[in-house]
Design an enzyme around this catalytic site. Structure first.
Site, short mmCIF file in Angstrom:
data_model
loop_
_atom_site.label_atom_id
_atom_site.label_comp_id
_atom_site.label_asym_id
_atom_site.label_seq_id
_atom_site.Cartn_x
_atom_site.Cartn_y
_atom_site.Cartn_z
N ASN A 55 -11.02 4.47 -69.74
CA ASN A 55 -10.33 3.27 -69.24
C ASN A 55 -9.60 3.67 -67.96
OD1 ASN A 55 -8.70 1.08 -68.75
ND2 ASN A 55 -7.42 1.33 -70.58
N TRP A 56 -10.12 3.19 -66.84
CA TRP A 56 -9.54 3.58 -65.55
C TRP A 56 -8.25 2.83 -65.23
CZ3 TRP A 56 -14.34 3.83 -61.74
CH2 TRP A 56 -15.13 4.92 -62.10
N LYS A 57 -7.94 1.80 -66.02
CA LYS A 57 -6.75 0.98 -65.73
C LYS A 57 -6.82 0.52 -64.26
CE LYS A 57 -4.49 3.39 -69.45
NZ LYS A 57 -3.29 3.85 -70.10
N HIS A 72 -5.20 -4.31 -75.25
CA HIS A 72 -4.59 -3.01 -74.91
C HIS A 72 -3.07 -3.16 -74.93
CE1 HIS A 72 -3.43 0.54 -72.63
NE2 HIS A 72 -4.60 1.03 -72.93
N GLU A 78 -0.89 -2.18 -72.98
CA GLU A 78 -0.31 -2.58 -71.68
C GLU A 78 -0.44 -4.08 -71.46
OE1 GLU A 78 -2.43 0.33 -69.32
OE2 GLU A 78 -1.30 1.89 -70.36
N GLU A 121 -4.21 3.38 -80.53
CA GLU A 121 -3.52 4.02 -79.40
C GLU A 121 -2.01 3.92 -79.61
OE1 GLU A 121 -6.12 4.21 -75.66
OE2 GLU A 121 -5.11 2.29 -75.63
N GLY A 125 -0.20 8.03 -71.78
CA GLY A 125 0.27 8.48 -70.46
C GLY A 125 1.49 9.37 -70.51
N SER A 184 -3.24 10.15 -74.38
CA SER A 184 -3.17 11.50 -73.82
C SER A 184 -4.27 12.43 -74.36
CB SER A 184 -1.79 12.12 -74.05
OG SER A 184 -0.80 11.37 -73.37
N GLY A 219 -7.50 7.52 -70.92
CA GLY A 219 -6.95 6.96 -69.69
C GLY A 219 -6.94 8.00 -68.59
N GLY A 220 -5.81 8.68 -68.42
CA GLY A 220 -5.61 9.61 -67.31
C GLY A 220 -6.74 10.61 -67.12
P1 13P Z 1 -3.89 8.09 -71.48
O1 13P Z 1 -5.13 8.86 -71.90
O2 13P Z 1 -3.58 8.20 -70.03
O3 13P Z 1 -2.74 8.40 -72.38
O4 13P Z 1 -4.24 6.54 -71.71
C1 13P Z 1 -4.69 6.12 -72.94
C2 13P Z 1 -5.08 4.69 -72.83
O5 13P Z 1 -4.23 3.81 -72.77
C3 13P Z 1 -6.50 4.38 -72.76
O6 13P Z 1 -6.71 3.00 -72.94
#
Ligand code: 13P
Length: 258
Positions: free
Chosen positions: A11-13, A101, A103, A173, A179, A218, A239-240
């Protein structure tokens, strides 16, 4: 029961414009081995503006990575300024859509009811939802993880038939792990994912065996192998670490480590 084929999703956000996205996908494709695709399914979820470019690269270079989106609206069309319809995504061969998600829920006020409408709309457009759930640190410390997560799953899947639930993906999650560099221990993540599978079994019986449950929060190359070894963890939502093709490819071939 044989373990389900894992799904590793990036997930590149809100990162990478469409030029960067093309480079990222090309780099990633050189780093993934044919054996990886046999062992795991891989998806990437770029921002909306990148989807068409990424679709073109994946299809023209025959890269067997699934194209995913990060969100969508539940209506098919109409006066919803700024929103994107599921059918628009399906037309670009998007096959997976992240729904609910944390977020979206925390920063944009998405409710369980809206998430449920989105899950249904994604299925109607013949794509697969990745339904997200997870608790805050306060909820965890108050012992409320199971209640929070099972409430989100029951609400998100309300009204679905067993055969619809059977094919979908759930992502656990924990919000405190996203993050932050803090990951749930493999044992803790396994316990919550097993509880999620039980919620599915209680409501939709046999669907529980085939639903894929990802862990997210993470995930890094070093932590992926132990997480992926857990019986109820069928993949990762990254994510990251998915922003860097090298790191992401090392998560995809987690089997080769340790
Ligand atoms: P991180 O891997 O950056 O913690 O993000 C997880 C995430 O929210 C993937 O959707």
């Amino acid at each position: 029961m044989s373990k389900r084929k894992p799904l590793i999703s990036g997930n590149w956000k809100m990162h990478h414009n469409h030029f960067e996205a093309i480079q990222m996908v090309q780099k990633l494709s050189y780093l993934i081995n044919p054996g990886d695709y046999e062992a795991v399914d891989v998806s990437i979820h770029p921002p909306f503006t990148d989807l068409r470019s990424v679709q073109t690269v994946l299809e023209s270079d025959r890269i067997p990575v699934a194209l995913g989106a990060q969100n969508c609206h539940w209506e098919e069309k109409g006066a919803f300024t700024g929103e994107v319809a599921p059918t628009m995504l399906a037309k670009m061969n998007v096959s997976l859509v992240i729904v609910g998600h944390s977020e979206r829920r925390e920063l944009f006020g998405e409710t369980d009811q809206q998430v449920n409408k989105k899950v249904k709309a994604v299925l109607k457009a013949e794509m697969t939802p990745i339904l997200c759930c997870g608790e805050t640190l306060e909820e965890r410390e108050a012992g409320g993880t199971a209640d929070k997560v099972s409430g989100q799953i029951k609400a998100g899947l309300a009204g679905l038939k067993g055969e619809q639930v059977a094919g979908l993906v759930i992502a656990y999650e924990p919000i405190w792990a996203i993050g932050t560099g803090r990951t749930a221990t493999p044992e803790d993540a396994q316990a919550v994912c097993a509880a999620i599978r039980q919620v599915v079994a209680d409501g939709w019986k046999d669907a529980a065996d085939s639903v894929r449950i990802q862990y997210g929060g993470s995930v890094k190359p070093a932590t992926a192998p132990d997480l992926m070894r857990q019986p109820d963890i069928d993949g990762a939502l990254v994510g990251g670490a998915a922003l860097d093709p090298d790191e992401f490819s090392r998560i995809i071939n987690y089997r080769l480590v340790g």
